[in-house]
Design a protein around this motif. Structure first.
Motif, short mmCIF file in Angstrom:
data_model
loop_
_atom_site.label_atom_id
_atom_site.label_comp_id
_atom_site.label_asym_id
_atom_site.label_seq_id
_atom_site.Cartn_x
_atom_site.Cartn_y
_atom_site.Cartn_z
N LEU A 80 -29.79 -0.53 3.88
CA LEU A 80 -28.90 -0.45 2.71
C LEU A 80 -28.24 0.93 2.62
CD1 LEU A 80 -31.11 -2.30 0.08
CD2 LEU A 80 -29.12 -3.18 1.32
N TYR A 81 -28.72 1.86 3.44
CA TYR A 81 -28.17 3.22 3.42
C TYR A 81 -27.69 3.58 4.83
CZ TYR A 81 -30.71 2.98 -0.88
OH TYR A 81 -31.15 2.56 -2.10
N LEU A 82 -26.77 4.54 4.88
CA LEU A 82 -26.28 5.01 6.18
C LEU A 82 -27.40 5.72 6.93
CD1 LEU A 82 -22.85 6.46 4.99
CD2 LEU A 82 -23.15 4.51 6.54
N ILE A 83 -27.55 5.40 8.20
CA ILE A 83 -28.56 6.07 9.03
C ILE A 83 -27.81 6.68 10.22
CG2 ILE A 83 -30.63 5.76 10.45
CD1 ILE A 83 -31.30 3.29 8.70
N ARG A 84 -27.72 8.01 10.23
CA ARG A 84 -26.87 8.69 11.20
C ARG A 84 -27.25 8.35 12.64
NH1 ARG A 84 -23.09 12.45 10.76
NH2 ARG A 84 -23.52 12.58 8.55
N ASP A 85 -28.55 8.42 12.95
CA ASP A 85 -28.97 8.14 14.32
C ASP A 85 -28.69 6.70 14.71
OD1 ASP A 85 -29.81 10.54 15.44
OD2 ASP A 85 -31.74 10.45 14.42
N GLN A 86 -28.76 5.80 13.74
CA GLN A 86 -28.49 4.39 14.04
C GLN A 86 -27.04 4.20 14.44
OE1 GLN A 86 -28.12 0.59 11.28
NE2 GLN A 86 -30.28 1.05 11.61
N ASN A 297 -24.98 -12.48 3.90
CA ASN A 297 -25.48 -11.11 3.99
C ASN A 297 -26.75 -11.06 4.81
OD1 ASN A 297 -23.53 -9.99 2.28
ND2 ASN A 297 -24.69 -10.66 0.48
N SER A 298 -27.04 -9.91 5.36
CA SER A 298 -28.33 -9.73 6.00
C SER A 298 -28.73 -8.25 5.92
CB SER A 298 -28.28 -10.19 7.46
OG SER A 298 -29.57 -10.53 7.90
N ILE A 299 -30.00 -8.01 6.05
CA ILE A 299 -30.51 -6.65 6.16
C ILE A 299 -31.57 -6.65 7.25
CG2 ILE A 299 -30.19 -5.92 3.76
CD1 ILE A 299 -33.34 -6.41 3.56
N SER A 300 -31.97 -5.47 7.69
CA SER A 300 -33.21 -5.37 8.41
C SER A 300 -33.96 -4.20 7.79
CB SER A 300 -32.97 -5.12 9.91
OG SER A 300 -34.22 -5.04 10.55
N THR A 301 -35.07 -4.48 7.14
CA THR A 301 -35.77 -3.39 6.45
C THR A 301 -36.16 -2.30 7.44
OG1 THR A 301 -36.62 -4.96 4.85
CG2 THR A 301 -37.78 -2.86 5.01
N PHE A 302 -36.76 -2.69 8.54
CA PHE A 302 -37.24 -1.69 9.50
C PHE A 302 -36.31 -1.48 10.70
CE2 PHE A 302 -41.53 -2.98 7.78
CZ PHE A 302 -41.78 -1.76 7.16
N GLY A 303 -35.50 -2.49 11.01
CA GLY A 303 -34.71 -2.44 12.26
C GLY A 303 -33.81 -1.22 12.29
N GLY A 304 -33.93 -0.44 13.35
CA GLY A 304 -33.07 0.74 13.51
C GLY A 304 -33.38 1.83 12.51
N ASN A 305 -34.64 1.97 12.13
CA ASN A 305 -34.99 2.99 11.13
C ASN A 305 -34.84 4.40 11.71
OD1 ASN A 305 -37.62 4.07 12.12
ND2 ASN A 305 -38.23 1.93 11.90
N PRO A 306 -34.83 5.42 10.84
CA PRO A 306 -34.55 6.78 11.31
C PRO A 306 -35.48 7.25 12.42
CG PRO A 306 -34.41 6.70 8.92
CD PRO A 306 -34.92 5.36 9.36
N LEU A 307 -36.76 6.90 12.32
CA LEU A 307 -37.73 7.36 13.32
C LEU A 307 -37.45 6.72 14.69
CD1 LEU A 307 -40.06 9.28 12.79
CD2 LEU A 307 -41.56 7.30 12.52
N ALA A 308 -37.29 5.40 14.68
CA ALA A 308 -37.09 4.68 15.95
C ALA A 308 -35.76 5.07 16.59
CB ALA A 308 -37.15 3.18 15.72
N THR A 309 -34.72 5.22 15.78
CA THR A 309 -33.42 5.51 16.38
C THR A 309 -33.35 6.96 16.87
OG1 THR A 309 -32.53 5.66 14.12
CG2 THR A 309 -31.99 3.69 15.38
N ALA A 310 -34.04 7.87 16.20
CA ALA A 310 -34.09 9.26 16.71
C ALA A 310 -34.82 9.28 18.05
CB ALA A 310 -34.78 10.17 15.70
#
Ligand code: PLP
Length: 433
Positions: A80-86, A297-310
């Motif tokens: 739901l928020y911008l994730i720079r690394d993603q 609509n769709s979301i992924s709660t964990f998919g592409g999270n800051p930790l994994a994408t970094a």
């Protein structure tokens, strides 16, 4: 203690969560391509957490990227928020995919990536008919099991898709195994046409395929195979989905994606495993109109999270900066050549196959091509006893899978080969007593 942990594991985790080895192993620490077990022993790891510790263990560059996220105190935000690394990672993967005007959706596993690919294809085609390859493995959700062509990994017949299976790259047990490459491909293409014409309504959503079947025992079709298959798919408008969960990121040596050996660009690609070097990340890449064709609509709660994408950003940097694809080709060729030599010496070896750092040894009852899963189980114990971890797979559980981190060196390959030689020789001679 390992024994106590095993009893606790058995008491509280599912019986179907398979463990390797008579005395299952806890991996406690690692560095480079070596791990230390709960048994206090050091092992050379040629399976890398199922091809997932792609750079090996304790990589400072990946750790620094993850530390930087931890230091900021936000390991999770949701999509739901911008994730720079993603965003940055999606830009890079879209470019690397070779798919024109591509978009990327991140998940936390390969199973979810394939689910997402099936969603895109079935939505785009307004059809729930899907083609998959015999001997395939695509994950453990209902849809992923539905397109998994190995009975031992597909626990339910319930499926949200109607699947028809076609012949693929598992040539060793194919009725067409003795044909030339071109004839083998032509036979499979004819089978694909027959299956479309006889078991579907024609408006099939997609064919999903692993360019080299992973769980199926590193079954490699001839180069150009999927290009030939795609010419039939194109006649019907059927999309091609390449499951690159095992074959991506240069592991096959010759190419960055396994499908590139076939002179064809897929409509959709899925990836997972190695990209996060152990941090949970998967995803799907597809042309813009396919990706944006979902009407809810769709979301992924964990998919592409800051930790994994970094972690994935740092992993990709490392992979490209060190040209690990070239290393996979160089060391993989050395490994495969050594294994092929072994295969000619040992009667228990029915087939040696692979590409880059995906090498398989199929074990058979000597003098026949009958699968010998007991020999494979013994080979697992023998290799472990000598300090090497390898994997197992194949439809009958009779295939050793050798897939070290892409950073493996030539001297480590030689060390592993020597252990495999001794272990397979031990398996080939009748048990003592
Ligand atoms: C080719 C392939 N696709 C999909 C999957 C499923 O990935 P995951 O276990 O991350 O859900 C696997 C796992 O082994 C795989 O090998």
């Amino acid at each position: 203690m390992t024994d106590d942990l095993l009893a606790r594991h058995r008491a509280v985790l599912p019986s179907w969560l398979t463990l390797y080895y008579d005395q299952p192993l806890e991996i406690v620490s690692g560095s480079g391509r070596r791990v230390t077990g709960g048994d206090g022993r050091e092992y050379l790891d040629f399976f890398a957490g199922i091809l997932t510790n792609m750079l090996g263990y304790g990589v400072p560059e990946v750790r620094a990227a993850v530390d930087e996220v931890l230091d900021r105190g936000v390991v999770h935000t949701s999509t739901l928020y911008l994730i720079r690394d993603q965003v940055e990672l999606a830009e890079r993967i879209a470019r690397l995919s070779g798919i024109p005007d591509a978009k990327v959706f991140f998940t936390s596993s390969g199973t979810e990536a394939n689910e997402a690919a099936l969603l895109l294809a079935t939505q785009a085609r307004r059809s729930t008919q899907v083609l998959a390859l015999r001997n395939s493995y695509h994950g453990r959700s209902f849809a992923a099991m539905g397109i998994t062509g190995i009975r031992g990994w597909s626990a339910s017949a319930l499926s949200p898709v109607q699947v028809s299976y076609v012949h693929g790259g598992y040539r060793y047990r194919s009725p067409w195994r003795d044909l030339s490459d071109a004839e083998y491909t032509a036979a499979c293409v004819q089978d694909l046409r027959d299956v479309i014409e006889t078991t579907t309504a024609g408006d099939v959503a997609c064919l999903i395929a692993e360019p080299i079947q992973g769980v199926g025992g590193f079954a490699v079709p001839p180069d150009g195979f999927f290009g030939a298959m795609k010419s039939v798919l194109d006649e019907y408008g059927i999309l091609l989905v390449s499951d690159e969960v095992q074959t991506g990121w240069g592991r096959t040596g010759e190419h960055f994606w396994g499908i590139e050996a076939h002179g064809v660009t897929p409509d959709v690609m899925t990836f997972a495993k190695g990209v996060g070097n152990g941090f949970a990340l998967g995803g799907v890449v597809a042309r813009r109109e396919l990706m944006d064709g979902i009407g809810a609509n769709s979301i992924s709660t964990f998919g592409g999270n800051p930790l994994a994408t970094a972690a994935a950003r740092a992993t990709l940097d490392y992979l490209l900066d060190h040209d690990l694809q070239a290393n996979a080709l160089k060391v993989g060729t050395r490994l495969l050549t050594g294994l092929r030599d072994l295969g000619t010496e040992l009667p228990a070896v029915g087939d040696v196959r692979g590409k880059g750092l995906m090498a398989a040894v199929e074990l058979v009852v000597p003098g026949s091509d009958r699968p010998d899963p007991a020999a494979a189980a013994r080979a697992m114990e023998e290799t472990r006893r000598r300090g090497l971890l390898v994997g197992k797979g194949g439809r009958y559980g009779n295939v050793l899978r050798i897939a070290p981190p892409l950073t493996v060196t030539e001297s480590e390959a030689d060390e592993g080969l020597a252990i495999l030689r001794d272990s397979l020789a031990a398996v080939s001679s009748p048990p003592a007593g």
